[in-house]
Write a protein that holds these residues in place. Structure first.
Motif, PDB file in Angstrom:
ATOM      1  N   PHE A 157     -30.873  43.292 -10.022  1.00 43.50           N
ATOM      2  CA  PHE A 157     -31.968  44.062  -9.413  1.00 43.50           C
ATOM      3  C   PHE A 157     -31.669  45.551  -9.539  1.00 43.50           C
ATOM      4  CE2 PHE A 157     -32.812  39.982  -7.538  1.00 43.50           C
ATOM      5  CZ  PHE A 157     -34.173  39.979  -7.247  1.00 43.50           C
ATOM      6  N   SER A 174     -37.522  38.534  -0.895  1.00 44.47           N
ATOM      7  CA  SER A 174     -38.429  37.526  -1.453  1.00 44.47           C
ATOM      8  C   SER A 174     -37.662  36.504  -2.276  1.00 44.47           C
ATOM      9  CB  SER A 174     -39.499  38.192  -2.318  1.00 44.47           C
ATOM     10  OG  SER A 174     -40.348  39.006  -1.534  1.00 44.47           O
ATOM     11  N   TYR A 175     -36.675  36.968  -3.041  1.00 47.16           N
ATOM     12  CA  TYR A 175     -35.885  36.047  -3.854  1.00 47.16           C
ATOM     13  C   TYR A 175     -35.019  35.134  -2.978  1.00 47.16           C
ATOM     14  CZ  TYR A 175     -32.807  34.146  -7.379  1.00 47.16           C
ATOM     15  OH  TYR A 175     -32.108  33.266  -8.176  1.00 47.16           O
ATOM     16  N   ARG A 183     -33.913  30.064  -0.148  1.00 44.55           N
ATOM     17  CA  ARG A 183     -32.781  29.700  -1.001  1.00 44.55           C
ATOM     18  C   ARG A 183     -31.447  29.838  -0.270  1.00 44.55           C
ATOM     19  NH1 ARG A 183     -36.017  32.591  -5.038  1.00 44.55           N
ATOM     20  NH2 ARG A 183     -36.507  31.203  -6.798  1.00 44.55           N
ATOM     21  N   LEU A 188     -25.865  33.428  -7.721  1.00 45.76           N
ATOM     22  CA  LEU A 188     -26.711  34.334  -6.949  1.00 45.76           C
ATOM     23  C   LEU A 188     -26.210  35.770  -7.056  1.00 45.76           C
ATOM     24  CD1 LEU A 188     -28.947  34.939  -4.855  1.00 45.76           C
ATOM     25  CD2 LEU A 188     -27.237  34.508  -3.076  1.00 45.76           C
ATOM     26  N   VAL A 232     -27.438  37.292 -10.138  1.00 48.98           N
ATOM     27  CA  VAL A 232     -28.876  37.577 -10.069  1.00 48.98           C
ATOM     28  C   VAL A 232     -29.120  38.839  -9.253  1.00 48.98           C
ATOM     29  CG1 VAL A 232     -31.090  36.759  -9.158  1.00 48.98           C
ATOM     30  CG2 VAL A 232     -29.590  35.185 -10.398  1.00 48.98           C
ATOM     31  N   LEU A 233     -28.480  38.944  -8.102  1.00 41.91           N
ATOM     32  CA  LEU A 233     -28.685  40.113  -7.239  1.00 41.91           C
ATOM     33  C   LEU A 233     -28.219  41.396  -7.931  1.00 41.91           C
ATOM     34  CD1 LEU A 233     -27.596  38.681  -3.764  1.00 41.91           C
ATOM     35  CD2 LEU A 233     -29.916  39.081  -4.597  1.00 41.91           C
ATOM     36  N   ASN A 254     -38.007  42.977  -2.632  1.00 42.53           N
ATOM     37  CA  ASN A 254     -37.788  42.086  -3.779  1.00 42.53           C
ATOM     38  C   ASN A 254     -36.619  41.137  -3.542  1.00 42.53           C
ATOM     39  OD1 ASN A 254     -39.906  43.225  -5.229  1.00 42.53           O
ATOM     40  ND2 ASN A 254     -38.600  44.734  -6.217  1.00 42.53           N
ATOM     41  N   VAL A 255     -35.540  41.684  -3.008  1.00 39.18           N
ATOM     42  CA  VAL A 255     -34.353  40.861  -2.750  1.00 39.18           C
ATOM     43  C   VAL A 255     -34.655  39.821  -1.678  1.00 39.18           C
ATOM     44  CG1 VAL A 255     -32.023  40.897  -1.766  1.00 39.18           C
ATOM     45  CG2 VAL A 255     -32.651  42.546  -3.530  1.00 39.18           C
TER      46      VAL A 255
END
Length: 294
Positions: free
Chosen positions: A119, A86-87, A91, A112, A115-116, A83-84
């Motif tokens: 998760f 992919s994000y 970017r 960022l 956002v991280l 998941n990480v």
């Protein structure tokens, strides 16, 4: 950027304390001083269970054990980090590390980082550590030939006697030693004859194709281990090297990339890792403090 930082800190203090707990205080402090930071993302699921399973399993050969460990850790990282990754894709510049199940992100913004932290699978976000090398102290240049039978330190530890004992159990040509250091100059007269060659070098900084050393420290440590002309403890061994340190410092991401390379080496062209090429020992002589389990 300052407004974003203020909002982020307010969110940490009031809105999302459970996510704020994931962010190391040194990272927050660094974010106050710069717009970006180089960070490590650590996940809730560590490598401990995987490594314990490998430790509890019987293998016929060392190579089988290394292959099984590599495969298991790569699967773990692929599953946990998906998941990480992919994000981050497209970017930010990042590096996935299977050996510690971490992700290194270069130039992470505070946005960022927040956002991280959101998760669920992320355990912590930390600032990359940079280890400074000791300053080289210039001394007198000693002229003349070394004692080919061994310098005084080599004789003092009875290296010749140890080599004789080892020779009764294995072939010298089968022993491969390595260093994670500032590199190693493969043209040095004490090292040019026994570099392994294929699977024998990795430079995570500049991708130099052949072993090199701007600082000199790695050449020194490699020579002490297996240099010719009486300076090395075991000159019959083949050597490999990884440039974990640049000219005057060692970046955590490079050191861990070197750890991966030493465990399962690759060719300079980026070939698939071959764990059967792993050296028998590796020297780490770059310093650091206590408690840094990485």
């Amino acid at each position: 950027m300052k407004l974003l930082l203020v909002l982020a800190l307010v969110a940490l203090a009031q809105g999302r304390p459970e996510n704020g707990d994931k962010i190391d205080y040194r990272l927050l402090r660094a974010a106050k001083q710069a717009e970006t930071a180089d960070i490590f993302v650590t996940f809730q699921e560590s490598t401990a269970e995987t490594l314990q399973a490998i430790d509890d399993t019987r293998f016929d050969t060392r190579e089988d054990r290394l292959d099984a460990m590599n495969s298991a850790l790569v699967r773990l990282a692929g599953r946990v980090q998906s998941n990480v990754l992919s994000y981050l894709q497209g970017r930010f510049e990042f590096k996935s590390l299977w050996i510690t199940n971490q992700v290194y992100v270069k130039g992470a913004t505070m946005d960022l980082i927040m956002v991280l932290a959101s998760f669920n699978e992320v355990k912590s976000l930390e600032l990359e550590e940079i280890i400074e090398l000791d300053t080289i102290v210039e001394g007198p240049i000693l002229r003349g030939r070394q004692d080919p039978s061994g310098e005084w330190g080599v004789k003092k530890i009875q290296a010749a006697e140890a080599r004789e004992l080892l020779g009764s159990t294995t072939k010298a040509s089968q022993i491969v030693v390595s260093t994670i250091d500032t590199g190693a100059r493969h043209t040095h007269e004490a090292l040019r004859a026994n570099w392994l060659g294929d699977y024998g070098w990795f430079d995570p900084y500049d991708a130099n194709a052949l072993p090199m050393d701007i600082n000199g420290h790695g050449t020194h440590t490699t020579g002490t281990i297996c240099g010719a002309g009486g300076i090395g403890v075991y000159p019959d061994a083949k050597w490999t090297s990884c440039r974990g340190c640049a000219t005057s410092s060692c970046a955590q991401n490079a050191l861990l990339a070197c750890a991966q390379f030493i465990t399962c080496p690759t060719r300079p062209n980026g070939s698939a890792p071959d764990c059967s090429k792993a050296p028998h020992l590796v020297s780490n002589s770059w310093g650091g403090g206590r408690g840094a389990t990485w």
